[in-house]
Each structure stands twice: as structure tokens, then as C-alpha cells.
Design an enzyme around this catalytic site. Structure first.
Site, PDB file in Angstrom:
ATOM      1  N   HIS A  19       6.551  -8.379  19.992  1.00  0.00           N
ATOM      2  CA  HIS A  19       5.695  -8.746  18.617  1.00  0.00           C
ATOM      3  C   HIS A  19       4.774 -10.033  18.907  1.00  0.00           C
ATOM      4  O   HIS A  19       3.726  -9.897  18.256  1.00  0.00           O
ATOM      5  CB  HIS A  19       6.632  -8.939  17.551  1.00  0.00           C
ATOM      6  CG  HIS A  19       6.045  -8.658  16.069  1.00  0.00           C
ATOM      7  ND1 HIS A  19       6.742  -8.293  15.082  1.00  0.00           N
ATOM      8  CD2 HIS A  19       4.622  -8.832  15.714  1.00  0.00           C
ATOM      9  CE1 HIS A  19       6.000  -8.335  14.035  1.00  0.00           C
ATOM     10  NE2 HIS A  19       4.773  -8.602  14.224  1.00  0.00           N
ATOM     11  N   TYR A  68      10.140  -6.544   9.750  1.00  0.00           N
ATOM     12  CA  TYR A  68       9.527  -6.128   8.438  1.00  0.00           C
ATOM     13  C   TYR A  68      10.729  -5.738   7.402  1.00  0.00           C
ATOM     14  O   TYR A  68      11.530  -5.375   7.721  1.00  0.00           O
ATOM     15  CB  TYR A  68       8.551  -5.084   8.350  1.00  0.00           C
ATOM     16  CG  TYR A  68       7.203  -5.264   9.267  1.00  0.00           C
ATOM     17  CD1 TYR A  68       6.992  -6.761   9.587  1.00  0.00           C
ATOM     18  CD2 TYR A  68       6.516  -4.258   9.505  1.00  0.00           C
ATOM     19  CE1 TYR A  68       5.840  -6.521  10.428  1.00  0.00           C
ATOM     20  CE2 TYR A  68       5.223  -4.307  10.467  1.00  0.00           C
ATOM     21  CZ  TYR A  68       4.971  -5.495  10.730  1.00  0.00           C
ATOM     22  OH  TYR A  68       3.865  -6.035  11.438  1.00  0.00           O
TER      23      TYR A  68
HETATM   24  P1  NDP Z   1      -4.319  -4.750   5.990  1.00  0.00           P
HETATM   25  O1  NDP Z   1      -5.666  -5.487   6.303  1.00  0.00           O
HETATM   26  O2  NDP Z   1      -3.971  -3.372   6.461  1.00  0.00           O
HETATM   27  O3  NDP Z   1      -4.538  -4.797   4.241  1.00  0.00           O
HETATM   28  C1  NDP Z   1      -3.445  -4.318   3.713  1.00  0.00           C
HETATM   29  C2  NDP Z   1      -3.591  -4.732   2.227  1.00  0.00           C
HETATM   30  O4  NDP Z   1      -4.950  -4.230   1.552  1.00  0.00           O
HETATM   31  C3  NDP Z   1      -2.306  -4.403   1.226  1.00  0.00           C
HETATM   32  O5  NDP Z   1      -2.467  -5.406   0.198  1.00  0.00           O
HETATM   33  C4  NDP Z   1      -3.075  -3.120   0.527  1.00  0.00           C
HETATM   34  O6  NDP Z   1      -2.544  -2.683  -0.836  1.00  0.00           O
HETATM   35  C5  NDP Z   1      -4.532  -3.305   0.540  1.00  0.00           C
HETATM   36  N1  NDP Z   1      -5.230  -1.989   0.530  1.00  0.00           N
HETATM   37  C6  NDP Z   1      -5.290  -1.167   1.635  1.00  0.00           C
HETATM   38  N2  NDP Z   1      -6.355  -0.001   1.337  1.00  0.00           N
HETATM   39  C7  NDP Z   1      -6.979  -0.580   0.220  1.00  0.00           C
HETATM   40  C8  NDP Z   1      -7.973  -0.002  -0.408  1.00  0.00           C
HETATM   41  N3  NDP Z   1      -8.768   1.182  -0.246  1.00  0.00           N
HETATM   42  N4  NDP Z   1      -8.205  -0.527  -1.648  1.00  0.00           N
HETATM   43  C9  NDP Z   1      -7.974  -1.700  -2.124  1.00  0.00           C
HETATM   44  N5  NDP Z   1      -6.660  -2.316  -1.299  1.00  0.00           N
HETATM   45  C10 NDP Z   1      -6.384  -1.626  -0.356  1.00  0.00           C
HETATM   46  O7  NDP Z   1      -3.153  -5.901   6.317  1.00  0.00           O
HETATM   47  P2  NDP Z   1      -1.803  -5.793   6.934  1.00  0.00           P
HETATM   48  O8  NDP Z   1      -1.729  -7.099   7.367  1.00  0.00           O
HETATM   49  O9  NDP Z   1      -0.927  -4.873   6.174  1.00  0.00           O
HETATM   50  O10 NDP Z   1      -2.132  -4.966   8.441  1.00  0.00           O
HETATM   51  C11 NDP Z   1      -1.886  -3.871   8.516  1.00  0.00           C
HETATM   52  C12 NDP Z   1      -0.733  -3.394   9.261  1.00  0.00           C
HETATM   53  O11 NDP Z   1      -0.834  -4.128  10.739  1.00  0.00           O
HETATM   54  C13 NDP Z   1       0.680  -4.177   8.774  1.00  0.00           C
HETATM   55  O12 NDP Z   1       1.070  -3.314   7.824  1.00  0.00           O
HETATM   56  C14 NDP Z   1       1.530  -4.059   9.963  1.00  0.00           C
HETATM   57  O13 NDP Z   1       1.901  -2.850  10.309  1.00  0.00           O
HETATM   58  C15 NDP Z   1       0.635  -4.568  11.188  1.00  0.00           C
HETATM   59  N6  NDP Z   1       0.363  -6.095  11.442  1.00  0.00           N
HETATM   60  C16 NDP Z   1       0.893  -6.452  12.573  1.00  0.00           C
HETATM   61  C17 NDP Z   1       0.783  -7.703  12.941  1.00  0.00           C
HETATM   62  C18 NDP Z   1       1.380  -8.300  14.283  1.00  0.00           C
HETATM   63  O14 NDP Z   1       1.563  -9.454  14.297  1.00  0.00           O
HETATM   64  N7  NDP Z   1       1.382  -7.546  15.302  1.00  0.00           N
HETATM   65  C19 NDP Z   1       0.532  -8.843  11.933  1.00  0.00           C
HETATM   66  C20 NDP Z   1      -0.041  -8.079  10.623  1.00  0.00           C
HETATM   67  C21 NDP Z   1      -0.006  -6.637  10.341  1.00  0.00           C
HETATM   68  P3  NDP Z   1      -1.593  -1.608  -1.023  1.00  0.00           P
HETATM   69  O15 NDP Z   1      -0.680  -1.707  -0.076  1.00  0.00           O
HETATM   70  O16 NDP Z   1      -1.112  -2.134  -2.567  1.00  0.00           O
HETATM   71  O17 NDP Z   1      -2.487  -0.445  -1.420  1.00  0.00           O
END
Ligand code: NDP
Length: 277
Positions: free
Chosen positions: A111, A53
Site C-alpha cells: 500500500h 479499507y
Molecule cells: P475518487 O477520485 O474516485 O472519488 C470518489 C468520490 O467521488 C466519491 O465521493 C464518489 O461518491 C464521488 N463520485 C464518483 N463518481 C461521481 C460522479 N459521477 N458524480 C459525482 N460524484 C462522483 O476518490 P477515491 O479516493 O475513492 O479513489 C478511487 C479509489 O482509488 C479508491 O476508492 C481506492 O480504491 C483507491 N485509492 C488508493 C489509494 C492508495 O493509497 N493506493 C488512496 C486513495 C484511493 P459516491 O461513491 O457517493 O458516488
């Protein structure tokens, strides 16, 4: 608060926080740090990050945010498959520890699968564990065939989680993966539980949530957290959203709610390859 148990017996709060894309844009830095600090103060102990990241910038941001609260955090980081060999892993771990400004990672995950034999990766993880640099290790994006192969590997019994894509729109893990993990008391760590925000624009879900005085994010998280042995790591870089997401823990879904969500987002009818983001 809902908790999940690792195979070692250690319990964790089931709602953690993700960090993908944090630390990449300096104008957002102070709010990102404030959000992570508030998360810890609210009781969110699991913070998920990765060396990938922001090419290390995210780990550095996490290190700064948790510096005076390290003891209250269960820190998860992930290493690239190209660093999964005995030689490379020691170096990758040192890099993560340095950026995270800590002497140990609580859970260190591969990962996704690469070309290094699993036995070599697990042996390298075990060595880091014996050196006290990582407390637990596990995998991410492992489908059922990968898990079968993993279970035939020495030290497989120490694998503490499989972090996979799991949310209302991505229920494929329910066909076999969840049951396989549950039978071995290995929790599933659900990434992208909000489908990276796409679920929040799903009309029937927003309508369902509105009728219950909730938001779509709260329903999506309450649904993931209702599954046994599952923890979720939604990412938000905003304090108000973090509080909104945290409040999902106060709104367990009724059996009627679950049935309606099953109609909106049907469970799998057969096997399918594990989806990955
Ligand atoms: P999420 O499903 O957690 O969604 C994140 C998005 O939703 C961001 O744009 C955030 O915006 C928005 N959001 C969060 N809460 C709200 C809310 N209450 N209202 C409106 N918008 C909201 O997606 P991620 O892909 O980030 O998954 C979570 C975590 O999982 C990652 O951050 C990472 O740590 C991990 N991950 C691991 C992977 C792997 O291959 N092992 C792949 C993908 C993710 P904002 O931040 O602007 O609030």
C-alpha cells in the site's frame, strides 16, 4: 474500450472501480453491492480494494458482490506496510483471501513504503505467487527514488504496477514517474482520479464540461484515460454515477480540449514529491 497491458502481456480494461469507504455503513450496503455488480456487467473488470479499507469490511463486501462473477473480475488488493515482512505477509494474504471469498488475488500491492526491506517483501510476494495465491504483485505510492531502489531488487521485473495519486489537479507524476514506468512497460494505476470528488466542484472544469455536453467527472476521467499506459479506478457507490463515469470512455478528448485543460491545470514545471492521500 481502452485497455492497458501488464508487463506479463495480460490486458485489462483501463477503467476500473475503487472501493474505499464501501462496506462501512450498512444502509448503503445494498446499493454498493449493486454498483459493483453492475460495474462487472458493464465490462469494468478491475476492482481495487485493500485490507485497510473498513478494517476488512470493504474486502468482505467486495467478496459478496463478486461471488458469482469471480471469473470476470481482475481483483486488486493492498497490504499494510507493517504486513510486508515474510512472516506477516502470508498471514495478511490469507485474511484477504478469506474476506474476499476467493482462492487468489489477481494483483497484490504494497500500500505504501514501510520499514521492511523491499527485497524481503518482493521475495514474500514471489512465494505467494508460486503458491498460486496471487497472480501479480506491485506497489503503491512509490516515488521515483523508491522505484530506483526497487529496480535494484531481485524479482523487480515482476512488479506489475505502481498505484499513485494522479488526476488533473495532481499531475506531478508526469515529470518523471510516468516516463520511468512507461520505459519498463509498467502501467500506472491512477487512484482518486476525481480528486475524491473535489474536481467535480471546480468551476472552470464544470463549465468546460458543460460546453461539451459532458459532466466534470466524465472530462476528468477521459483526461486520465487519454494518457498512455494509465488505468483509472474511480470510486462510486451509486449505479447512476457509475454509468455516467463509464460513458467517459465514449468521449475521447480532442487535441484542442487537451490544450485547454493544460491551461486550466498546468503540467508540472519541475520535480515535486509524489502526493499521497
Ligand atoms: P475518487 O477520485 O474516485 O472519488 C470518489 C468520490 O467521488 C466519491 O465521493 C464518489 O461518491 C464521488 N463520485 C464518483 N463518481 C461521481 C460522479 N459521477 N458524480 C459525482 N460524484 C462522483 O476518490 P477515491 O479516493 O475513492 O479513489 C478511487 C479509489 O482509488 C479508491 O476508492 C481506492 O480504491 C483507491 N485509492 C488508493 C489509494 C492508495 O493509497 N493506493 C488512496 C486513495 C484511493 P459516491 O461513491 O457517493 O458516488
Amino acid at each position: 474500450m481502452k485497455t492497458v497491458r501488464l508487463p506479463s502481456g495480460e490486458t485489462l480494461s483501463a477503467l476500473g472501480i475503487g472501493t474505499w469507504r464501501m462496506g462501512e455503513h450498512s444502509p448503503e450496503r445494498s446499493e454498493e453491492i449493486a454498483t459493483l455488480r453492475l460495474a462487472i456487467d458493464l465490462g469494468v473488470t478491475v476492482i481495487d480494494t485493500a485490507e485497510m479499507y473498513g478494517a476488512g469490511a470493504t474486502e468482505a463486501l467486495v467478496g459478496e458482490a463478486i461471488a458469482d462473477r469471480r471469473e470476470r473480475v481482475f481483483l486488486v488488493s493492498k497490504f499494510y506496510p507493517q504486513h510486508a515482512s515474510r512472516r506477516e505477509l502470508a498471514r495478511a494474504c490469507e485474511g484477504s483471501l478469506r474476506r474476499l471469498k476467493t482462492d487468489r488475488i489477481d494483483l497484490y500491492l504494497l500500500h505504501w513504503r514501510g520499514h521492511t526491506p523491499l527485497a524481503e517483501t518482493l521475495e514474500a510476494c514471489l512465494q505467494l505467487h508460486q503458491q498460486g495465491k496471487i497472480r501479480h504483485f506491485g506497489v503503491s505510492n512509490f516515488d521515483i527514488e523508491d522505484l530506483h531502489e526497487l529496480s535494484a531488487t531481485p524479482s523487480a521485473c515482476m512488479v506489475a504496477t505502481n498505484q499513485v495519486l494522479y488526476n488533473l489537479m495532481r499531475r506531478g507524476a508526469e515529470w518523471e514517474l510516468l516516463g520511468w514506468l512507461a520505459a519498463r512497460r509498467i502501467p500506472l494505476m491512477a487512484y482518486s482520479p476525481l480528486e475524491q470528488g473535489r474536481l467535480l466542484r471546480h468551476r472552470p472544469l464544470t463549465e468546460f464540461a458543460r460546453r461539451r455536453g459532458l459532466t466534470a467527472a466524465q472530462v476528468a476521467l477521459a483526461w486520465v484515460l487519454a494518457q498512455d499506459g494509465v488505468l483509472a479506478i474511480p470510486k462510486s457507490a451509486h449505479r447512476a454515477r457509475l454509468k455516467e463515469n463509464w460513458a467517459a470512455l465514449e468521449h475521447p478528448l480532442t487535441p484542442g480540449d487537451q490544450a485547454e485543460l493544460d491551461r486550466l491545470f498546468p503540467p508540472p514545471q519541475g520535480p515535486s514529491p509524489l502526493a499521497m492521500l
